[in-house]
Design a protein around this motif. Structure first.
Motif, PDB file in Angstrom:
ATOM      1  N   MET A  78       0.865  -1.334   0.114  1.00 15.51           N
ATOM      2  CA  MET A  78      -0.064  -0.081  -0.053  1.00 15.51           C
ATOM      3  C   MET A  78       0.926   1.098   0.026  1.00 15.51           C
ATOM      4  SD  MET A  78      -3.192   0.810   0.112  1.00 15.51           S
ATOM      5  CE  MET A  78      -4.032  -0.530   0.781  1.00 15.51           C
ATOM      6  N   ILE A  79       0.336   2.159  -0.961  1.00 16.93           N
ATOM      7  CA  ILE A  79       1.237   3.515  -0.935  1.00 16.93           C
ATOM      8  C   ILE A  79       0.497   4.405  -0.346  1.00 16.93           C
ATOM      9  CG2 ILE A  79       2.373   5.078  -2.484  1.00 16.93           C
ATOM     10  CD1 ILE A  79       2.176   2.705  -4.799  1.00 16.93           C
ATOM     11  N   GLU A  80       1.336   5.361   0.633  1.00 15.21           N
ATOM     12  CA  GLU A  80       0.814   6.202   1.238  1.00 15.21           C
ATOM     13  C   GLU A  80       1.078   7.873   0.479  1.00 15.21           C
ATOM     14  OE1 GLU A  80       2.581   6.364   5.152  1.00 15.21           O
ATOM     15  OE2 GLU A  80       1.012   4.579   5.872  1.00 15.21           O
ATOM     16  N   PHE A  81      -0.210   8.267   0.108  1.00 19.06           N
ATOM     17  CA  PHE A  81       0.032   9.545  -0.646  1.00 19.06           C
ATOM     18  C   PHE A  81      -0.066  10.582   0.462  1.00 19.06           C
ATOM     19  CE2 PHE A  81      -2.035  13.317  -2.647  1.00 19.06           C
ATOM     20  CZ  PHE A  81      -1.093  13.826  -3.550  1.00 19.06           C
ATOM     21  N   GLN A  82       0.880  11.487   0.565  1.00 21.35           N
ATOM     22  CA  GLN A  82       1.204  12.496   1.534  1.00 21.35           C
ATOM     23  C   GLN A  82       0.898  13.952   1.151  1.00 21.35           C
ATOM     24  OE1 GLN A  82       4.769  11.833   3.492  1.00 21.35           O
ATOM     25  NE2 GLN A  82       4.141  10.061   4.389  1.00 21.35           N
ATOM     26  N   MET A  83       0.440  15.020   1.724  1.00 19.12           N
ATOM     27  CA  MET A  83       0.251  16.320   1.592  1.00 19.12           C
ATOM     28  C   MET A  83       1.926  16.673   1.291  1.00 19.12           C
ATOM     29  SD  MET A  83      -0.913  19.361   1.070  1.00 19.12           S
ATOM     30  CE  MET A  83      -2.605  19.489   1.549  1.00 19.12           C
ATOM     31  N   PRO A  84       1.936  17.207  -0.086  1.00 17.62           N
ATOM     32  CA  PRO A  84       3.519  17.639  -0.299  1.00 17.62           C
ATOM     33  C   PRO A  84       3.765  18.953   0.387  1.00 17.62           C
ATOM     34  CG  PRO A  84       2.233  17.806  -2.158  1.00 17.62           C
ATOM     35  CD  PRO A  84       1.199  17.386  -1.256  1.00 17.62           C
ATOM     36  N   SER A  85       5.224  19.144   0.412  1.00 20.99           N
ATOM     37  CA  SER A  85       5.748  20.387   0.849  1.00 20.99           C
ATOM     38  C   SER A  85       6.204  21.164  -0.501  1.00 20.99           C
ATOM     39  CB  SER A  85       7.021  20.303   1.759  1.00 20.99           C
ATOM     40  OG  SER A  85       7.592  21.628   1.789  1.00 20.99           O
ATOM     41  N   LEU A  86       5.658  22.296  -0.686  1.00 21.00           N
ATOM     42  CA  LEU A  86       5.838  23.195  -1.732  1.00 21.00           C
ATOM     43  C   LEU A  86       6.727  24.336  -1.330  1.00 21.00           C
ATOM     44  CD1 LEU A  86       2.230  22.909  -3.291  1.00 21.00           C
ATOM     45  CD2 LEU A  86       4.061  21.500  -3.746  1.00 21.00           C
ATOM     46  N   GLY A  87       7.536  24.221  -0.366  1.00 20.86           N
ATOM     47  CA  GLY A  87       8.499  25.365  -0.067  1.00 20.86           C
ATOM     48  C   GLY A  87       8.832  25.313   1.402  1.00 20.86           C
ATOM     49  N   ALA A  88       9.587  26.075   1.815  1.00 18.89           N
ATOM     50  CA  ALA A  88       9.959  25.880   3.237  1.00 18.89           C
ATOM     51  C   ALA A  88       8.918  26.826   4.008  1.00 18.89           C
ATOM     52  CB  ALA A  88      11.358  26.618   3.568  1.00 18.89           C
ATOM     53  N   ASP A  89       8.382  27.707   3.360  1.00 17.59           N
ATOM     54  CA  ASP A  89       7.369  28.445   3.817  1.00 17.59           C
ATOM     55  C   ASP A  89       5.966  27.937   3.997  1.00 17.59           C
ATOM     56  OD1 ASP A  89       7.345  28.398   1.166  1.00 17.59           O
ATOM     57  OD2 ASP A  89       6.344  30.281   1.021  1.00 17.59           O
ATOM     58  N   MET A  90       5.882  26.536   3.583  1.00 20.34           N
ATOM     59  CA  MET A  90       4.358  25.875   3.644  1.00 20.34           C
ATOM     60  C   MET A  90       4.404  24.964   4.796  1.00 20.34           C
ATOM     61  SD  MET A  90       2.687  23.458   0.889  1.00 20.34           S
ATOM     62  CE  MET A  90       1.303  22.475   1.276  1.00 20.34           C
ATOM     63  N   GLU A  91       3.583  25.035   5.662  1.00 19.96           N
ATOM     64  CA  GLU A  91       3.197  24.161   6.811  1.00 19.96           C
ATOM     65  C   GLU A  91       1.996  23.271   6.656  1.00 19.96           C
ATOM     66  OE1 GLU A  91       3.265  26.360  10.095  1.00 19.96           O
ATOM     67  OE2 GLU A  91       5.226  27.018  10.239  1.00 19.96           O
TER      68      GLU A  91
END
Length: 391
Positions: A1-14
């Motif tokens: 099973m592959i876990e799709f995660q919320m990606p980071s789109l830069g150091a300023d993104m939390e």
């Protein structure tokens, strides 16, 4: 099973807010497919999937604010067939919960009330109560018109979208300014910068561009930015320490993914990336710029456009300031700045003449590199720009 995660789109993104799923359970996906739309401070971003398989389960509801790294969906690898998944699910005993009958008083007019009897499952009732959903406004799709969990979740999603549209949020350029402020504050606090500058004669490079463009239709002509990106990418091959990120130690990246600063019409900037820039021709880089710059200004970028930058270029263009000293975009370890070009007295081989020159700066992270490496990089970049035909 592959876990799709919320990606980071830069150091300023939390975190980002899930606006819409573009795929549903059972859908086949492959690398590059758009799986969701997420709202960030940088705008509405299309999120791509980088695995191949079948969507198994969507774990996050639309309208939810999701921290970076949170598992959003489960994907069955291509080796796992739908039949195998159905067999696994069928092994678990199922319990059918009978809907209970709810008596709701519904307002028909300003003066008249009427009673309406509806059926709703206990789970659906609980979810509706927790999310302040009016059951009288839901048309049930279950047996005998009963309201199911899916009906309530659909109503929650619709409510979130309506609230999103009605929300009086900050103008988008102010939100972007806020994101920039967070990243730059972190940079100035955490990164020990050093700065270098070099004046470079670009007369030959501009002459080469004019000659190349004279043989091309307008839509295929090259901008100086494409030449500069290629020259930087080629120079970085000899200085991998600058093509890196800092995460408690320097981590050199194999791919040279150059982020370039795009000014937005309403104020602020955004930094999409050209991936594998060292492997692209100048024409391919120009095509990437023509594709991404309009989408960046329209706030229609994809997650891959904003991820994995290994170094950043900032340029003020012609007529701008003579020198620009960039602030490193964490977790990167360097940023290169190109000032405005102008005609100036320039000595070469003992002869003084008028040449078109500009000043190139390098801001480096002293934890990852030092001034000698940075200086040698600028010397190499100068050599690349003196031989544009080799690029």
């Amino acid at each position: 099973m592959i876990e799709f995660q919320m990606p980071s789109l830069g150091a300023d993104m939390e975190a980002g807010t899930l606006i819409e799923w573009r795929k549903k359970p059972g859908d086949a996906v492959k690398r590059g497919d758009i799986i969701a739309e997420v709202e960030t401070q940088k705008g509405l971003i299309e999120i791509e999937v980088f695995d191949e398989g079948i969507i198994g389960e969507l774990l996050i509801k639309e309208g939810t604010k999701v921290p970076v790294g949170t598992v959003m969906a489960l994907i069955n690898p291509t080796e796992t067939t739908l039949e195998t998944r159905k067999e696994t699910i069928s092994e678990k005993p199922t319990v059918k919960i009978q809907p209970t009958e709810e008596k709701i008083v519904e307002k028909a007019t300003a003066e008249k009330f009427e009673e309406r009897h509806i059926k709703v499952s206990p789970l659906a009732k609980r979810i509706a109560t927790e999310n302040n959903i009016d059951l009288s406004q839901i048309q049930g799709t279950g047996e005998d018109g009963s309201i199911t969990k899916d009906d309530v979740e659909k109503a929650i999603s619709q409510k979130a979208k309506i609230e999103k549209k009605e929300e009086k949020s900050l103008p988008k350029n102010l939100a972007i300014r806020s994101a920039i402020a967070a990243a730059m504050s972190k940079s100035n606090t955490d990164i020990p910068h050093y700065y270098l500058e070099k004046r470079i004669d670009i007369t030959k490079a501009l002459a080469w561009l004019r000659e190349a463009n004279s043989k091309r239709p307008i839509q295929k002509r090259l901008l100086p930015a494409a030449l500069l990106i290629k020259a930087v990418a080629k120079s970085l091959i000899d200085f991998p320490e600058l093509n890196a990120i800092w995460d408690n130690e320097v981590q050199i990246k194999k791919e040279i993914n150059i982020g370039f600063v795009v000014s937005l019409r309403g104020g602020g900037v955004i930094i999409p990336a050209i991936h594998k820039a060292s492997e692209k021709s100048i024409d391919e880089i120009m095509e990437a710029l023509n594709d991404m710059i309009p989408r960046a200004r329209a706030m229609k970028l994809r997650s891959s456009d904003l991820s994995d930058s290994t170094i950043t270029i900032t340029s003020l263009g012609e007529g701008g300031a003579d020198v620009v000293f960039g602030v490193i975009y964490p977790p990167q370890v360097a940023i290169i700045g190109f000032g405005g070009s102008s005609q100036q007295p320039f000595a070469e081989n003992g002869m003084l003449g008028i040449r078109t020159v500009f000043t190139v700066t390098l801001a480096g992270d002293h934890r990852a590199t030092d001034g000698l490496i940075g200086s040698d990089f600028l010397v190499t970049l100068n050599k690349q720009l003196q031989n544009p035909e080799a690029l």
